[in-house]
Design a protein around this motif. Structure first.
Motif, PDB file in Angstrom:
ATOM      1  N   LEU A 206       0.810  -1.224   0.000  1.00  0.00           N
ATOM      2  CA  LEU A 206       0.000   0.000   0.000  1.00  0.00           C
ATOM      3  C   LEU A 206       0.842   1.273   0.000  1.00  0.00           C
ATOM      4  O   LEU A 206       0.317   2.361  -0.143  1.00  0.00           O
ATOM      5  N   HIS A 207       2.129   1.151   0.223  1.00  0.00           N
ATOM      6  CA  HIS A 207       3.002   2.321   0.280  1.00  0.00           C
ATOM      7  C   HIS A 207       4.159   2.097  -0.693  1.00  0.00           C
ATOM      8  O   HIS A 207       4.425   0.963  -1.078  1.00  0.00           O
ATOM      9  N   GLU A 208       4.814   3.179  -1.059  1.00  0.00           N
ATOM     10  CA  GLU A 208       5.956   3.046  -1.968  1.00  0.00           C
ATOM     11  C   GLU A 208       6.960   2.029  -1.430  1.00  0.00           C
ATOM     12  O   GLU A 208       7.461   1.188  -2.145  1.00  0.00           O
ATOM     13  N   GLU A 209       7.217   2.170  -0.119  1.00  0.00           N
ATOM     14  CA  GLU A 209       8.171   1.279   0.541  1.00  0.00           C
ATOM     15  C   GLU A 209       7.588   0.871   1.874  1.00  0.00           C
ATOM     16  O   GLU A 209       6.779   1.602   2.437  1.00  0.00           O
ATOM     17  N   ALA A 210       8.030  -0.287   2.399  1.00  0.00           N
ATOM     18  CA  ALA A 210       7.505  -0.740   3.694  1.00  0.00           C
ATOM     19  C   ALA A 210       7.857   0.273   4.794  1.00  0.00           C
ATOM     20  O   ALA A 210       8.960   0.805   4.825  1.00  0.00           O
TER      21      ALA A 210
END
Ligand SMILES: Cc1ncc(COP(=O)(O)O)c(C=O)c1O
Length: 302
Positions: A206-210
């Motif tokens: 759900l996000h660019e990166e964890a």
């Protein structure tokens, strides 16, 4: 081997569906499919069986051949016991952090295990081993038999057990095999059904990166699984659940429902309650108890 495969097919699946009586919001029906009642203790028995049967049917596996997988969790256990029954050689590549108890259980089942540091290296080595030893790298993240197992077994079982009356299906996303397999089947039969995914808070899905440190065993944090990415249209919504909330729900399921489930089930039930509150009076939801709390002895102290 076909006879043994046939016998195994009767042992796997056909799991019970239980209505949660106390934890569900008033007027909502939440049902939990108890996948930990499979002989290997999780929903992964279904896919291990499907992936191995597929390889046998294609003539890629004969008795004594190695079946290789990168897994430290439920898939590893499922492959180990099924390979043992079929006279295959399970070779499992584990992450370095896996507990000694888990590795011992796999070895008790006759599996060979090796710990490899980086994820990239784990997958590279698995491919190499299959080539060098004439075996098969099952690879649950890429193997279509993963989705097929849930499309052909879990999905139809849920439809039958719920009399085809379902408003939403909620499931944690690891490889994405369960949510896509079950989701595809349910959507084919019930146009209005909502398919809801669950990931740990801050998942890269759900996000660019964890972000955040939250981890929930079996659910996708860093990897963006191909099955989900390629079949995103099947999933209507993805809900993030914190590790603390997943564990708290595990505790409540034990105290209120008499169930000892693993943390991914805690997360799924927490999300199901959220969805039930949104859908309101009379809604009927299904989610899955992937495994049992006994798989996580460190959490039994809570
Ligand atoms: C405990 C647990 N829950 C949920 C999942 C997610 O299932 P899937 O890989 O089908 O997305 C897994 C997958 O490894 C798991 O081990």
């Amino acid at each position: 081997m076909m006879e043994e495969l046939e016998a195994l097919s009767k042992l796997i699946g056909g799991t019970p569906l239980l209505r949660l009586r106390r934890i569900a919001p008033e007027g909502a029906e939440i049902y939990l499919k108890l996948e930990y009642t499979n002989p290997g203790g999780s929903h992964k028995d279904r896919i291990a069986y499907y992936m191995i049967r597929d390889a046998v049917e294609k003539g890629l596996l004969r008795r004594g051949d190695p079946v290789i997988e990168v897994s430290s969790g439920n898939t590893a256990t499922a492959i180990a016991w099924i390979a043992s029954r079929l006279g295959l050689r399970a070779m499992l590549i584990l992450e370095p952090e896996v507990s000694e108890v888990r590795e011992m259980a796999l070895r008790l089942l006759g599996a060979e295990t090796v710990r490899i540091e980086s994820e990239e290296e784990q997958f590279r080595r698995a491919g190499e081993m299959a080539e060098e030893m004439g075996g098969v790298f099952l690879n649950q993240f890429e193997n279509e038999a993963n989705i097929k197992a849930h499309y052909e077994t879990t999905g139809p079982e849920i439809l039958e057990q719920m009399n085809r009356d379902i408003d939403a299906f909620v499931m944690g996303i690891g490889t994405g095999g369960t949510i896509i397999g079950v989701g595809r089947r349910l959507k084919e039969e019930i146009g209005s059904v909502r398919i809801i995914g669950v990931v740990p808070r801050g998942s890269a899905l759900l996000h660019e990166e964890a972000r955040h440190e939250d981890r929930i065993g079996g659910l996708s944090k860093v990897i963006k699984p191909r099955f989900y990415i390629e079949n995103r249209h099947i999933v209507d919504q993805v809900i993030e659940v914190s590790q603390a909330m997943a564990i708290e729900t595990v505790r409540r399921l034990a105290a209120m429902e008499g169930l000892l489930v693993g943390p991914s089930t805690g997360a799924a039930v927490h999300a199901a309650i959220e969805v039930a509150e949104e859908l309101g009076e009379g809604c009927r939801l299904v989610t899955i108890a992937a495994d049992s709390l006994f798989r996580y002895p460190q959490l039994l102290r809570m």
